[in-house]
Motif scaffolding. Structure first.
Motif, PDB file in Angstrom:
ATOM      1  N   THR A 185      23.843   2.971  77.588  1.00 18.53           N
ATOM      2  CA  THR A 185      25.151   2.511  77.136  1.00 18.53           C
ATOM      3  C   THR A 185      25.951   3.695  76.598  1.00 18.53           C
TER       4      THR A 185
ATOM      5  N   SER B   3      28.540   8.454  80.782  1.00 16.91           N
ATOM      6  CA  SER B   3      29.794   8.618  81.513  1.00 16.91           C
ATOM      7  C   SER B   3      29.647   9.699  82.568  1.00 16.91           C
TER       8      SER B   3
ATOM      9  N   LEU C 114      23.100   4.738  86.667  1.00 20.97           N
ATOM     10  CA  LEU C 114      22.815   3.350  86.290  1.00 20.97           C
ATOM     11  C   LEU C 114      21.378   3.219  85.802  1.00 20.97           C
TER      12      LEU C 114
ATOM     13  N   SER D  39      33.747   7.061  84.998  1.00 22.36           N
ATOM     14  CA  SER D  39      32.981   5.820  84.860  1.00 22.36           C
ATOM     15  C   SER D  39      32.128   5.881  83.607  1.00 22.36           C
ATOM     16  N   THR D  40      32.110   4.767  82.861  1.00 24.83           N
ATOM     17  CA  THR D  40      31.341   4.684  81.611  1.00 24.83           C
ATOM     18  C   THR D  40      30.616   3.352  81.564  1.00 24.83           C
ATOM     19  N   ILE D  41      29.327   3.383  81.254  1.00 21.60           N
ATOM     20  CA  ILE D  41      28.566   2.144  81.058  1.00 21.60           C
ATOM     21  C   ILE D  41      28.908   1.606  79.672  1.00 21.60           C
ATOM     22  N   THR D  42      29.473   0.406  79.624  1.00 20.19           N
ATOM     23  CA  THR D  42      29.933  -0.147  78.357  1.00 20.19           C
ATOM     24  C   THR D  42      29.023  -1.224  77.788  1.00 20.19           C
TER      25      THR D  42
ATOM     26  N   VAL E  32      30.386  -1.667  83.841  1.00 18.25           N
ATOM     27  CA  VAL E  32      30.830  -0.282  83.981  1.00 18.25           C
ATOM     28  C   VAL E  32      32.360  -0.268  83.972  1.00 18.25           C
TER      29      VAL E  32
ATOM     30  N   HIS F 261      35.732   1.836  84.809  1.00 22.59           N
ATOM     31  CA  HIS F 261      36.237   2.939  85.622  1.00 22.59           C
ATOM     32  C   HIS F 261      37.706   3.172  85.277  1.00 22.59           C
TER      33      HIS F 261
ATOM     34  N   GLU G 191      36.911  -2.876  85.120  1.00 19.92           N
ATOM     35  CA  GLU G 191      35.566  -3.180  84.649  1.00 19.92           C
ATOM     36  C   GLU G 191      34.814  -3.887  85.764  1.00 19.92           C
TER      37      GLU G 191
END
Length: 277
Positions: free
Chosen positions: A8, A11, A72, A103-106, A123, A125, A138
């Motif tokens: 989490t 990026s 991922l 891109s970021t895992i939220t 994710v 973007h 998202e």
């Protein structure tokens, strides 16, 4: 999901050039003329054709997706799908432009449903064409347990009653072309024995992003105002071998749109016009 807490907030940024040929190829595959040139606005959702994540054979899983891990999290569930998403269009992206996608895992969440354990990875973007944020998005990815049994094929039914209605034949050629244009190696879209024997589908699966693109195409053809927002969610898979209805009902703020095979809605979406949120 404590074992994936470190993912989490991760990026990454990638850059690509939105060369017109790829967007035009999809337009032609969907029955259009494919006549856009560098400097023209890219059709909404065609940015999904770019930013390929190309892996060597050793970097692929048995399903044809890139092997788990890397950006991922390596969720230990075998089936991976794109469940839905939410997009805001702040300004146009232009064909021929160099665009950066960050891109970021939220979020990573585990849930229990009728089909067993589900893990959702969200994710975010952000796409920048050189003059600030153009698209924020998202994506909700879902990881699932193996299928407990084969899903039924859609039952033929009359066309739905809808103000906007188009009919698309999601045949294997269209599915193959979309897989190729998006560098999507997931075998459920082109390998019928794998889709039926390994993942228990009754036929080839129509891509969720392809359905979303058909919905957006319907909306932009019929709305007078520019689209500024798009939320979509898959409800159940669509398959080749049955006509896919692309449907819409306009409303004051945009439209409610959906795809349908038989009596069941496959993907539902909301299109918004007006100021971007």
């Amino acid at each position: 999901m404590s074992e994936f807490e470190d993912w989490t907030g991760r990026s990454q940024s990638v850059t690509d050039i939105l060369e017109p040929a790829r967007s035009n190829a999809l337009d032609v595959a969907l029955g259009g003329e494919g006549a856009r040139r560098a400097g023209d606005e890219i059709p909404l959702l065609h940015h999904w054709l770019y930013f390929w994540d190309v892996k060597p054979p050793a970097g692929l899983g048995t399903d044809g997706h890139p092997a788990k891990g890397g950006f991922l999290p390596p969720v230990p569930l075998p089936r991976r799908m794109w469940a839905g998403g939410r997009l805001t269009f702040h300004k146009p992206l232009l064909l021929g432009a160099e665009v950066t996608k960050t891109s970021t895992i939220t979020a990573i969440k585990e849930k229990t449903g009728r089909s067993g354990t589900l893990v959702f990875v969200t994710v975010r973007h952000e796409l920048d064409g050189g003059d600030g944020l153009a698209v924020s998005e998202e994506q909700d990815l879902v990881y699932r347990e193996p299928a407990a049994g084969s899903l039924p094929a859609p039952v033929p039914a009359p066309a739905p009653a809808a103000s906007w209605l188009e009919t698309v034949d999601p045949d294997p050629v269209l599915l193959f072309r979309y897989s190729a244009l998006t560098m999507n190696g997931h075998r459920i879209h082109y390998d019928r024995p794998y889709a039926m024997d390994e993942e228990a589908y009754p036929a080839l699966v129509v891509h969720g992003p392809l359905q979303a693109t058909l919905l957006m195409r319907l909306a932009t053809r019929n709305l007078d105002a520019p689209v500024t927002g798009f939320d979509f969610r898959g409800q159940q898979p669509a398959f080749d071998g049955a006509m896919l209805y692309v449907c819409g009902e306009p409303n004051e703020g945009g439209a409610e749109i959906w795809t349908q095979q038989g009596e069941a809605k496959n993907m539902v979406a909301t299109v918004r016009t007006g100021e971007a949120g």
